[in-house]
Design a protein around this motif. Structure first.
Motif, PDB file in Angstrom:
ATOM      1  N   PRO A  80       7.539   7.931   5.535  1.00 51.68           N
ATOM      2  CA  PRO A  80       6.601   7.829   6.661  1.00 51.68           C
ATOM      3  C   PRO A  80       5.206   8.102   6.103  1.00 51.68           C
ATOM      4  N   GLN A  81       4.229   7.249   6.427  1.00 50.95           N
ATOM      5  CA  GLN A  81       2.900   7.376   5.798  1.00 50.95           C
ATOM      6  C   GLN A  81       1.929   8.191   6.624  1.00 50.95           C
ATOM      7  N   GLY A  82       1.059   8.901   5.943  1.00 50.76           N
ATOM      8  CA  GLY A  82      -0.088   9.583   6.560  1.00 50.76           C
ATOM      9  C   GLY A  82       0.197  10.237   7.905  1.00 50.76           C
ATOM     10  N   SER A  83      -0.268   9.606   8.963  1.00 48.68           N
ATOM     11  CA  SER A  83      -0.192  10.230  10.295  1.00 48.68           C
ATOM     12  C   SER A  83       1.215  10.663  10.708  1.00 48.68           C
ATOM     13  N   SER A  98      -0.270   7.586  15.031  1.00 44.96           N
ATOM     14  CA  SER A  98      -0.677   6.252  14.594  1.00 44.96           C
ATOM     15  C   SER A  98      -1.584   6.316  13.377  1.00 44.96           C
ATOM     16  N   ASN A  99      -1.345   5.416  12.434  1.00 41.95           N
ATOM     17  CA  ASN A  99      -2.239   5.277  11.291  1.00 41.95           C
ATOM     18  C   ASN A  99      -3.423   4.399  11.657  1.00 41.95           C
ATOM     19  N   CYS A 100      -3.226   3.510  12.649  1.00 44.77           N
ATOM     20  CA  CYS A 100      -4.264   2.518  12.932  1.00 44.77           C
ATOM     21  C   CYS A 100      -4.436   2.243  14.425  1.00 44.77           C
ATOM     22  N   GLY A 130      -6.020   8.928  12.437  1.00 40.44           N
ATOM     23  CA  GLY A 130      -5.790   7.473  12.443  1.00 40.44           C
ATOM     24  C   GLY A 130      -7.077   6.700  12.247  1.00 40.44           C
ATOM     25  N   GLY A 131      -6.964   5.563  11.582  1.00 37.20           N
ATOM     26  CA  GLY A 131      -8.118   4.714  11.336  1.00 37.20           C
ATOM     27  C   GLY A 131      -8.397   3.832  12.536  1.00 37.20           C
ATOM     28  N   VAL A 132      -9.660   3.404  12.680  1.00 37.17           N
ATOM     29  CA  VAL A 132     -10.053   2.593  13.837  1.00 37.17           C
ATOM     30  C   VAL A 132     -10.787   1.348  13.358  1.00 37.17           C
ATOM     31  N   GLY A 174      -8.419  17.494   5.829  1.00 38.99           N
ATOM     32  CA  GLY A 174      -8.215  17.023   4.453  1.00 38.99           C
ATOM     33  C   GLY A 174      -8.580  15.570   4.250  1.00 38.99           C
ATOM     34  N   ARG A 175      -8.626  14.770   5.326  1.00 34.38           N
ATOM     35  CA  ARG A 175      -9.145  13.426   5.158  1.00 34.38           C
ATOM     36  C   ARG A 175     -10.263  13.151   6.147  1.00 34.38           C
ATOM     37  N   ARG A 176     -10.951  12.039   5.952  1.00 29.16           N
ATOM     38  CA  ARG A 176     -12.038  11.632   6.849  1.00 29.16           C
ATOM     39  C   ARG A 176     -11.515  10.532   7.740  1.00 29.16           C
ATOM     40  N   THR A 289      -9.112  -5.727  12.672  1.00 21.94           N
ATOM     41  CA  THR A 289      -8.021  -5.113  11.911  1.00 21.94           C
ATOM     42  C   THR A 289      -8.289  -3.625  11.749  1.00 21.94           C
ATOM     43  N   ASN A 290      -7.278  -2.914  11.261  1.00 21.82           N
ATOM     44  CA  ASN A 290      -7.461  -1.502  10.928  1.00 21.82           C
ATOM     45  C   ASN A 290      -8.320  -1.386   9.660  1.00 21.82           C
ATOM     46  N   PRO A 291      -8.705  -0.164   9.250  1.00 23.74           N
ATOM     47  CA  PRO A 291      -9.685  -0.026   8.161  1.00 23.74           C
ATOM     48  C   PRO A 291      -9.329  -0.696   6.835  1.00 23.74           C
ATOM     49  N   CYS A 292      -8.090  -0.723   6.467  1.00 23.96           N
ATOM     50  CA  CYS A 292      -7.803  -1.356   5.161  1.00 23.96           C
ATOM     51  C   CYS A 292      -7.307  -2.786   5.298  1.00 23.96           C
ATOM     52  N   GLY A 293      -7.220  -3.306   6.535  1.00 24.18           N
ATOM     53  CA  GLY A 293      -6.991  -4.736   6.768  1.00 24.18           C
ATOM     54  C   GLY A 293      -5.551  -5.184   6.922  1.00 24.18           C
ATOM     55  N   GLU A 294      -4.588  -4.265   6.739  1.00 22.39           N
ATOM     56  CA  GLU A 294      -3.191  -4.725   6.738  1.00 22.39           C
ATOM     57  C   GLU A 294      -2.610  -4.948   8.132  1.00 22.39           C
ATOM     58  N   ILE A 295      -3.279  -4.437   9.175  1.00 19.74           N
ATOM     59  CA  ILE A 295      -2.750  -4.635  10.528  1.00 19.74           C
ATOM     60  C   ILE A 295      -3.805  -5.267  11.433  1.00 19.74           C
ATOM     61  N   ILE A 481       1.918  -4.641   4.566  1.00 23.07           N
ATOM     62  CA  ILE A 481       1.844  -3.969   3.266  1.00 23.07           C
ATOM     63  C   ILE A 481       0.521  -3.216   3.207  1.00 23.07           C
ATOM     64  N   ALA A 482       0.618  -1.886   3.366  1.00 24.02           N
ATOM     65  CA  ALA A 482      -0.557  -1.010   3.410  1.00 24.02           C
ATOM     66  C   ALA A 482      -0.943  -0.638   1.976  1.00 24.02           C
ATOM     67  N   PRO A 483      -2.143  -0.083   1.799  1.00 21.17           N
ATOM     68  CA  PRO A 483      -2.540   0.296   0.431  1.00 21.17           C
ATOM     69  C   PRO A 483      -1.698   1.432  -0.152  1.00 21.17           C
ATOM     70  N   THR A 484      -1.078   2.246   0.705  1.00 21.45           N
ATOM     71  CA  THR A 484      -0.278   3.404   0.273  1.00 21.45           C
ATOM     72  C   THR A 484      -1.020   4.274  -0.750  1.00 21.45           C
ATOM     73  N   GLY A 485      -2.289   4.568  -0.433  1.00 18.35           N
ATOM     74  CA  GLY A 485      -3.130   5.359  -1.332  1.00 18.35           C
ATOM     75  C   GLY A 485      -2.521   6.708  -1.663  1.00 18.35           C
ATOM     76  N   SER A 486      -2.416   7.598  -0.668  1.00 21.29           N
ATOM     77  CA  SER A 486      -1.870   8.921  -0.996  1.00 21.29           C
ATOM     78  C   SER A 486      -0.354   8.886  -1.082  1.00 21.29           C
ATOM     79  N   THR A 487       0.273   7.959  -0.335  1.00 20.46           N
ATOM     80  CA  THR A 487       1.734   7.831  -0.409  1.00 20.46           C
ATOM     81  C   THR A 487       2.191   7.646  -1.854  1.00 20.46           C
ATOM     82  N   SER A 488       1.509   6.753  -2.577  1.00 23.75           N
ATOM     83  CA  SER A 488       1.984   6.443  -3.925  1.00 23.75           C
ATOM     84  C   SER A 488       1.656   7.555  -4.928  1.00 23.75           C
TER      85      SER A 488
HETATM   86  N1  UDP Z   1      -6.237   5.640   6.910  1.00 22.90           N
HETATM   87  C1  UDP Z   1      -7.212   6.436   7.502  1.00 22.90           C
HETATM   88  N2  UDP Z   1      -7.900   7.354   6.750  1.00 22.90           N
HETATM   89  C2  UDP Z   1      -7.672   7.511   5.421  1.00 22.90           C
HETATM   90  C3  UDP Z   1      -6.685   6.696   4.803  1.00 22.90           C
HETATM   91  C4  UDP Z   1      -5.989   5.786   5.572  1.00 22.90           C
HETATM   92  O1  UDP Z   1      -7.469   6.325   8.686  1.00 22.90           O
HETATM   93  O2  UDP Z   1      -8.324   8.372   4.772  1.00 22.90           O
HETATM   94  C5  UDP Z   1      -5.484   4.653   7.734  1.00 22.90           C
HETATM   95  C6  UDP Z   1      -6.112   3.285   7.714  1.00 22.90           C
HETATM   96  O3  UDP Z   1      -5.930   2.642   8.948  1.00 22.90           O
HETATM   97  C7  UDP Z   1      -5.346   2.572   6.618  1.00 22.90           C
HETATM   98  C8  UDP Z   1      -3.953   3.158   6.829  1.00 22.90           C
HETATM   99  O4  UDP Z   1      -4.183   4.502   7.224  1.00 22.90           O
HETATM  100  O5  UDP Z   1      -5.442   1.200   6.759  1.00 22.90           O
HETATM  101  C9  UDP Z   1      -3.038   3.143   5.638  1.00 22.90           C
HETATM  102  O6  UDP Z   1      -3.681   3.627   4.482  1.00 22.90           O
HETATM  103  P1  UDP Z   1      -2.822   4.075   3.219  1.00 22.90           P
HETATM  104  O7  UDP Z   1      -1.693   3.110   3.072  1.00 22.90           O
HETATM  105  O8  UDP Z   1      -3.713   4.285   2.054  1.00 22.90           O
HETATM  106  O9  UDP Z   1      -2.231   5.467   3.733  1.00 22.90           O
HETATM  107  P2  UDP Z   1      -1.687   6.738   2.961  1.00 22.90           P
HETATM  108  O10 UDP Z   1      -0.854   6.294   1.781  1.00 22.90           O
HETATM  109  O11 UDP Z   1      -2.888   7.507   2.539  1.00 22.90           O
HETATM  110  O12 UDP Z   1      -0.877   7.423   3.999  1.00 22.90           O
END
Ligand code: UDP
Length: 646
Positions: A80-83, A98-100, A130-132, A174-176, A289-295, A481-488
């Motif tokens: 489960p990612q982020g939120s 919600s992430n987005c 959640g991103g907007v 911890g995040r913005r 779309t949401n901030p990183c464009g995947e949704i 397919i999300a960026p999975t920044g912190s997930t990865s």
């Molecule tokens: N997102 C956000 N703030 C952040 C990082 C991500 O609101 O600092 C939201 C945003 O909508 C993005 C989505 O979470 O498109 C998924 O980002 P990512 O896959 O990088 O999430 P993570 O791996 O960090 O959970």
């Protein structure tokens, strides 16, 4: 933070300080006094499993808490990612799962009132995590008439700074907050929009993307004129402007080369392929779309994300016997879809808690009105569509572990097979849930029958299609397919569908130069100090171990280079893959992803503007829904090549 807990966290991540820190600061359960209640992700995974199991019990054939825990523990299979990771079962925060989100005004409503309402909605959502994203195409262009003391309007560009500043004001444990601003290329101010971030320090709190239509792309290719309109695409515009498409296109490409923005959204592809847009007249018209464009989303809809860790389905990784376990993967893809649907029920409880908080607040009714109305709209849309975001991470490591070179035809074909299996399993799971739990409120087979994504499902599995027509589907759209920044970082894998950045690299950590024992290796342009340290990509080490190399030994730069050349990561990093082939891969995978794919094409500093142009045009031709490029050094990043002497 509590040091004792951190020792255990670090042990859990086997000494990976970055993963441990990211987990503690962003995801461990904590209260507003800074007390941390979870020592390792095991505690978090128990919290999440217990909540999902509680929902499962309401429906036929429930998964048990142990089954769910085994799927999510150690970030091994389903993440489960982020939120959702922070929010599920977390009673210290009144927040959304919600992430987005996307919000927006009707096309004919660009009064100051509407513009400020969006500003308020944006911060109200960001403070609940959640991103907007929102689209600015509804705002009348610069120079058009207004009936107030100004007489002519300022256009949309000044509002970008307002929304960007609002984003920077909201902190999220911890995040913005993250923001996407989009505009249609058909809008007469789209050139101001794409230039807004060029000036240093402007609009730093938002990502910006342009919605590009096929007519514009055709005008670029045939070097012809294109008419911008307001309202955009109106048959009867109040304002219009004829431009040379190629000139504006060149500016977009140049800006992307120079500063990594704007991102591009191929809007006609997005709409044509979109399932929710089959219900556009019922409020499901995609607008941004949401901030990183995947949704891509309609106003007041939301999405929660889960990533499946593809690396974990490779048996005997990095050996001659390496094999992808499709059977286990299909089974888990179906579970992931179910867990996503369960998380919607949990989200309903969260939204109810938010509404209860608003209603019980002593705040004046006039002030509470926008916030209450906002969450009521989101609640309604979430239930009507039950949208989910099942995605993946570790595509790059999966390919390497199977001895496939990222970017090769073989690798691309294999990836498409994986995503096709994922799509069919998730759709089958959603149809099964429609039988057990009911279809999403507005499902109507007739409306979707000519949608290209549905036709692809039908062609691949006629029986699944027939069942869907008969029983419906639980979720309006399922995959991403999300960026999975912190997930990865926590799964210690490559992210999303990206290749490995480098098998061995330097990472920078911001430090306070006045602290004791700090080592300052780099001072950036704003004067911040950074420490640099060498990092081996986790599964590069796995490859070394599988092939008998000592991972505790200190290797010289030359030795490292030799090792890389022997590994499947050779010529498969973001800097040395064939970028055109990557764009083709994205387009081919996109056929099996009903939302979009977040991708960044990393190109070296010396890459030309022409290359960016060719990559963008290719992306349009092969059916990508969106694309961004990042030219090394065009912004200051935290990752650096290991042989970089800066
Ligand atoms: N997102 C956000 N703030 C952040 C990082 C991500 O609101 O600092 C939201 C945003 O909508 C993005 C989505 O979470 O498109 C998924 O980002 P990512 O896959 O990088 O999430 P993570 O791996 O960090 O959970």
């Amino acid at each position: 933070t509590n040091n004792f807990a951190y020792e255990e966290t670090l042990k859990y991540f086997k000494g990976d300080d970055l993963a441990a820190r990211v987990w503690v600061t962003k995801y461990a359960l904590k209260d507003s006094d800074g007390n941390i209640y979870e020592k390792t992700p095991d505690d978090m995974h128990h919290r999440i499993a217990s909540e999902i199991a509680r929902v499962e019990k309401k429906y036929p054939n429930p998964l048990s808490e142990t089954e769910i825990f085994d799927l999510i523990k150690n970030f091994k299979y389903i993440i489960p990612q982020g939120s959702p990771m922070t929010g599920i079962g977390n009673n210290f925060q009144i927040a959304s799962l919600s992430n987005c989100f996307v919000i927006g005004n009707g096309n004919d409503s660009d009064s100051y009132g509407s513009i400020m309402k969006i500003d308020e909605e944006q911060v109200q959502l960001m403070k609940r995590r959640g991103g907007v994203g929102h689209d600015l195409s509804y705002i009348r262009p610069k120079g058009s008439a207004v009936k107030n003391s100004a007489l002519t309007s300022t256009g949309l560009a000044p509002f970008m700074e307002r929304y960007s500043n609002s984003t920077r004001e909201v902190a999220q444990d911890g995040r913005r907050g993250a923001l996407m601003l989009s505009v249609s290329i058909n809008h007469p101010d789209s050139e101001d929009f794409i230039n807004a971030k060029l000036e240093q320090g402007k609009v730093t709190g938002a990502n910006i993307s342009v919605r590009i239509d096929d007519e514009f792309m055709k005008a670029v290719k045939s070097a012809s004129e294109y008419v911008q309109k307001y309202p955009v695409f109106s048959k009867n515009p109040k304002f219009s402007k004829t431009i040379y498409a190629e000139e504006l296109w060149k500016k977009i490409v140049y800006n992307a080369w120079k500063s990594a923005e704007p991102g591009i959204l191929f809007w006609d592809t997005i709409i044509k392929e979109s399932l929710p847009d089959c219900y556009a007249d019922l409020g499901f018209e995609t607008i941004s779309t949401n901030p990183c464009g995947e949704i891509p989303l309609c106003p007041y809809d939301s999405c929660r994300l889960i990533a499946i860790n593809l690396y974990s389905y490779v048996e005997n990784p990095f050996t001659k016997k390496a094999k992808f376990n499709f059977e286990l993967f299909r089974k888990h893809a179906a579970y992931a879809q179910r867990m996503m649907d369960d998380i919607i029920d949990l989200e309903m409880e969260k939204i109810d808690a938010i509404l209860e908080k608003i209603n019980s607040d002593p705040e004046n009714e006039e002030i509470k009105h926008t916030e209450r109305h906002l969450w009521e709209k989101i609640r309604k849309k979430t239930l009507q569509g039950r949208r989910t975001g099942v995605g993946i991470t570790a595509e790059g490591d999966m390919l390497a572990a199977l001895n496939l070179r990222y970017g090769s035809k073989e690798a691309n074909d294999f990836s498409v097979e994986v995503h096709k299996n994922l799509a069919l399993s998730a759709y089958r799971s959603s149809v099964e849930m429609a039988k057990e739990r009911g279809a999403f409120e507005v499902y109507n087979a007739e409306r979707e029958k000519n949608n290209p994504f549905v036709l692809r499902i039908k062609e691949a599995d006629e029986n699944l299609y027939q069942e869907m027509v008969k029983y419906g589907r639980r979720n309006i759209a399922l995959l991403t397919i999300a960026p999975t920044g912190s997930t990865s970082l926590m799964s210690q894998t490559t992210s999303g569908i990206e290749p490995v950045f480098l098998p061995v690299y330097k990472r920078r950590r911001k430090v306070n130069p006045n602290d004791k024992d700090v080592k300052v290796d780099f001072i950036d342009e704003v004067g911040d100090s950074w420490e640099e340290y060498i990092v081996f990509h986790h599964h590069f080490k796995t490859w070394m171990q599988a092939n008998g190399y000592d991972t505790s030994k200190k290797y010289s730069n030359e030795e490292i280079q030799e090792l890389i050349e022997k590994s499947p990561y050779h010529k498969a990093t973001s800097n040395d893959i064939d970028w055109m082939s990557k764009v083709e891969m994205q387009g081919a995978i996109q056929k099996w992803v009903d939302h979009s794919i977040s991708v960044t094409i990393n190109i070296p500093n010396e890459a030309t503007v022409e290359l960016v142009n060719d990559l963008y045009i290719k992306a349009w031709e092969v059916g990508c829904k969106g694309v961004t490029v990042y030219r090394d050094g065009s912004r200051s990043g935290v990752l650096v090549a290991a042989d970089d002497k800066k």
